[in-house]
Design a protein around this motif. Sequence first.
Motif, mmCIF file in Angstrom:
data_model
loop_
_atom_site.group_PDB
_atom_site.id
_atom_site.type_symbol
_atom_site.label_atom_id
_atom_site.label_comp_id
_atom_site.label_asym_id
_atom_site.label_seq_id
_atom_site.Cartn_x
_atom_site.Cartn_y
_atom_site.Cartn_z
ATOM 1 N N ALA A 1 10.209 -21.051 58.724
ATOM 2 C CA ALA A 1 10.025 -20.585 57.421
ATOM 3 C C ALA A 1 9.906 -22.071 56.386
ATOM 4 N N ILE A 2 9.543 -21.654 55.074
ATOM 5 C CA ILE A 2 9.683 -22.563 53.979
ATOM 6 C C ILE A 2 10.051 -21.938 52.799
ATOM 7 N N MET A 3 10.715 -23.060 51.861
ATOM 8 C CA MET A 3 11.042 -22.430 50.533
ATOM 9 C C MET A 3 10.643 -23.312 49.480
ATOM 10 N N LEU A 4 10.259 -22.753 48.603
ATOM 11 C CA LEU A 4 9.616 -23.870 47.356
ATOM 12 C C LEU A 4 10.590 -23.836 46.180
ATOM 13 N N GLN A 5 10.910 -24.898 45.531
ATOM 14 C CA GLN A 5 11.557 -25.032 44.163
ATOM 15 C C GLN A 5 10.929 -25.688 43.250
ATOM 16 N N VAL A 6 10.500 -24.883 42.227
ATOM 17 C CA VAL A 6 9.627 -25.762 41.343
ATOM 18 C C VAL A 6 10.436 -25.858 40.048
ATOM 19 N N THR A 7 10.402 -27.056 39.467
ATOM 20 C CA THR A 7 11.061 -27.424 38.237
ATOM 21 C C THR A 7 10.196 -27.786 37.037
ATOM 22 N N THR A 8 10.204 -26.876 36.081
ATOM 23 C CA THR A 8 9.208 -27.337 35.039
ATOM 24 C C THR A 8 9.709 -27.957 33.941
ATOM 25 N N THR A 9 9.453 -28.897 33.542
ATOM 26 C CA THR A 9 10.189 -29.736 32.410
ATOM 27 C C THR A 9 9.239 -29.846 31.336
ATOM 28 N N GLY B 1 18.034 -20.525 62.233
ATOM 29 C CA GLY B 1 18.435 -20.310 61.049
ATOM 30 C C GLY B 1 19.277 -21.615 60.215
ATOM 31 N N PHE B 2 18.974 -22.672 60.991
ATOM 32 C CA PHE B 2 19.322 -23.994 60.194
ATOM 33 C C PHE B 2 18.230 -24.442 59.007
ATOM 34 N N VAL B 3 19.027 -24.655 58.100
ATOM 35 C CA VAL B 3 18.023 -24.911 57.073
ATOM 36 C C VAL B 3 18.110 -26.485 56.664
ATOM 37 N N SER C 1 11.128 -33.523 57.194
ATOM 38 C CA SER C 1 11.531 -32.366 56.863
ATOM 39 C C SER C 1 13.371 -32.675 57.149
ATOM 40 N N HIS C 2 13.417 -33.539 57.858
ATOM 41 C CA HIS C 2 14.781 -33.718 58.339
ATOM 42 C C HIS C 2 15.362 -32.305 59.401
ATOM 43 N N LEU C 3 14.351 -32.023 59.970
ATOM 44 C CA LEU C 3 14.596 -30.961 60.927
ATOM 45 C C LEU C 3 13.745 -31.264 62.361
ATOM 46 N N SER C 4 14.567 -30.961 63.369
ATOM 47 C CA SER C 4 13.822 -31.185 64.794
ATOM 48 C C SER C 4 13.654 -29.884 65.397
ATOM 49 N N GLY C 5 12.457 -29.667 65.473
ATOM 50 C CA GLY C 5 11.918 -28.341 66.051
ATOM 51 C C GLY C 5 10.911 -27.638 65.032
ATOM 52 N N TRP D 1 9.204 -18.324 52.962
ATOM 53 C CA TRP D 1 7.930 -17.917 53.462
ATOM 54 C C TRP D 1 7.968 -18.056 55.010
ATOM 55 N N PRO D 2 7.802 -16.867 55.818
ATOM 56 C CA PRO D 2 7.515 -17.413 57.146
ATOM 57 C C PRO D 2 6.224 -17.948 57.486
ATOM 58 N N THR D 3 6.492 -19.123 58.206
ATOM 59 C CA THR D 3 5.067 -19.824 58.322
ATOM 60 C C THR D 3 4.105 -19.104 59.081
ATOM 61 N N ALA D 4 4.469 -18.414 60.036
ATOM 62 C CA ALA D 4 3.366 -17.727 60.899
ATOM 63 C C ALA D 4 2.431 -16.901 60.284
ATOM 64 N N THR D 5 3.209 -16.282 59.226
ATOM 65 C CA THR D 5 2.292 -15.135 58.470
ATOM 66 C C THR D 5 1.714 -15.810 57.259
ATOM 67 N N THR D 6 2.652 -16.270 56.507
ATOM 68 C CA THR D 6 2.186 -16.762 55.226
ATOM 69 C C THR D 6 1.179 -17.873 55.292
ATOM 70 N N CYS D 7 1.408 -19.085 55.949
ATOM 71 C CA CYS D 7 0.512 -20.039 56.436
ATOM 72 C C CYS D 7 -0.396 -19.796 57.346
ATOM 73 N N GLY D 8 -0.108 -18.933 58.213
ATOM 74 C CA GLY D 8 -1.089 -18.744 59.139
ATOM 75 C C GLY D 8 -1.112 -19.903 60.309
ATOM 76 N N SER D 9 -1.413 -19.773 61.422
ATOM 77 C CA SER D 9 -1.328 -20.924 62.317
ATOM 78 C C SER D 9 -2.104 -22.124 61.739
ATOM 79 N N THR D 10 -1.463 -23.398 61.984
ATOM 80 C CA THR D 10 -1.947 -24.461 61.606
ATOM 81 C C THR D 10 -3.366 -24.938 62.161
ATOM 82 N N THR D 11 -3.482 -24.133 63.390
ATOM 83 C CA THR D 11 -4.770 -24.587 64.253
ATOM 84 C C THR D 11 -5.665 -23.090 64.350
ATOM 85 N N ASP D 12 -5.650 -22.486 63.123
ATOM 86 C CA ASP D 12 -6.638 -21.338 63.333
ATOM 87 C C ASP D 12 -7.941 -21.603 62.918
#
Lengths: 378, 281
Positions: B234-242, B154-156, B226-230, B265-276
């Motif tokens: 899930a990932i989250m996108l923020q898009v700024t349109t100027t 749950g650490f973001v 990502s400054h995350l160890s582990g 977006w839960p990576t397991a389902t939305t991204c699929g496994s990176t080695t699929d």
Amino acid sequence: VVANRDDLRVDDRRNGRPVSATTTARAGARGPRGLGALSAWYGFVTTRRVSPHGTAALRIGYGLVYFVYLLHEFPERERLWGPDAAWSPAMDHTFAASAGWPGWVRAWYTLFATSNGARFETTYIASLLVCVIFVAGFRTRLTSVLFMLVVTGFQGRDVFITDGGDNVLVIMAIYLVFIDSGRHWSLDARRARLRAARETRRVPPREGSLAEWLELRRRAVTLLHNAAVLAVAFQMCLIYGAAGLYKVQGSMWQQGTALYYTLHLTWFRPWPGLSDWFASHGVVIAIVAYVTVFVQIGFAFALFNRVLKYAFLVVLLGMHVAIAVLLGLPLFSAAMVIGDSVFLPERFWLTAARLARRVIAGRVADRSTEHAATPARA
Amino acid sequence: VVNVDPENVPAAIPAGPLDGADERSVEGRRGDVAESGRPSRDDVTWYDEEPAADESWSDAAADGAPPADEQQVVLSRWARLTLAGVTVVIGLALAVHLLAMFLGAAPANTLSQRYQKQLTTWTEPWLEQNWKLFAPNPVSENVTIQARGRLVTGFVGPWVNLSAADDADTLHNPMPDHETQNQLRNAWFDYLDDVPTSGDPTTLDGTLMRQQLCRVTLDRLDRLGSHLSGRIDAIMLQVTTTPVPAPGTKPSAAPRPSVQTLPWWPTATTCGSTTDGTGAQ
């Protein structure tokens, strides 16, 4: 019959339609008319390959562009097309399967979509080699097919990272398969020259149906070559015409501010200082926008006038240089400029080749004078 | 019978039936005289790469004329008929092809709509075209894409600016690569095109485009840190349109950017496994 009129008689026999000397003489230097013109045209397109040096330049140009592209992307190849790329092989297969293409098209589309790392690396190295061999013009017809498979292979592997430059390259690579581009400036040409020089003994002429078959094949191949060159020229007209007609619909192009906005897009600003400087000249930008639109729309029509044609080609060249530098799109620009070169006459290429040879010869001569001078000084 | 001046033979008539002679000895092409005003070089033999085309300055410059010593093959009746047949086939194929290419490049119209099925059969996948280059209007807004990751715990992590990395790679680079110039940019705009603004994709293409954007993001987070160890859960996108301010706009009047934040977006389902990649059919 005058011996000098040999070629006329040949033409008569070929078309099975005699052209009388009277008709020809009356038509004079402006060429025959009506049926005669049609038959002369038919004779031309089935026996003469247009632009033999120009098409060699197409081969070398597109081969080089793709070679540079693949070499340039080499460090990023895994990320773009490898087994673990963001657009994974599985996704590519899913995408191809959903398109409703026949099996062979699907197989062709996913030719490079492999999850096997070794196979991917091998394919990549082989693709680079194919580009080299294609540029060198070795067994050109076969190599042109391989080159086309390379270009389409990468396109099919991930169409979503491609841009207009890739789009042009795919279409041209397909056309190059039908073009006899290995006649000049190629290893094939060198081999043919050496063979001709070796064969001091005259080869007995081939007789009968074999000779006829070979001649028939040669003419069909010639016709195919000419058709493909026409398709290349048509494609360039189509690109410019469509791009221009889409632009006139846009309010920013009408207002002349389109380039201002384009120059401010962060993804296309390798030289922000230059872009800002250019964008700050509103009047210049507006004029350039209008010239761009006029030249793009008018290109196909300008081809019918020699002066206009070259003027337009020069403007387009300037446009592509600007796109290459300002927007950081050198490969797209190169693909377009090479396509434009199909409109240059043979004279251009021969002069260019002669100049190049002279420069090389001059350099060699310089070097030998240097060599001669060195011991004297010592 | 009028005496035909051999120097005045119409240009359009080829000097002989054989091509490919440019590497060998070549007879001058009288036809070019009318155009170039230069004398022909009938008895010059070229072994160099200087074929007879040297003399044909016109745009329709032809391949070399036939070698004087080569026999001239006269086609029989059946061969001429075959050639005519081949010509008709190639001519028709060319006409159909050029028409298809035209319709593929032109805006949708009555003709292309009526024959859409035939058109796509002919042009997909390799001959598809899109020449809306910076048209009708060029994109006039800049997009900044940021992303952050979340661990299973749950650490973001903090926001990571993905676009800034692309900008840095573009700066003073005469030849930015496709990864910098197209990958993230296309992934975002393709996603916008194919996925409804709020909610989940409704088509297979939409699903694939979301998966693509998810995987590109994950890949960038991996690379940029990502400054995350582990393992990122899930990932989250923020898009700024100027919007790019119109020419002459005062900085104070510059248009405001709009911010769009996508759901986790839960990576397991939305991204699929990176080695699929093994899932290839």
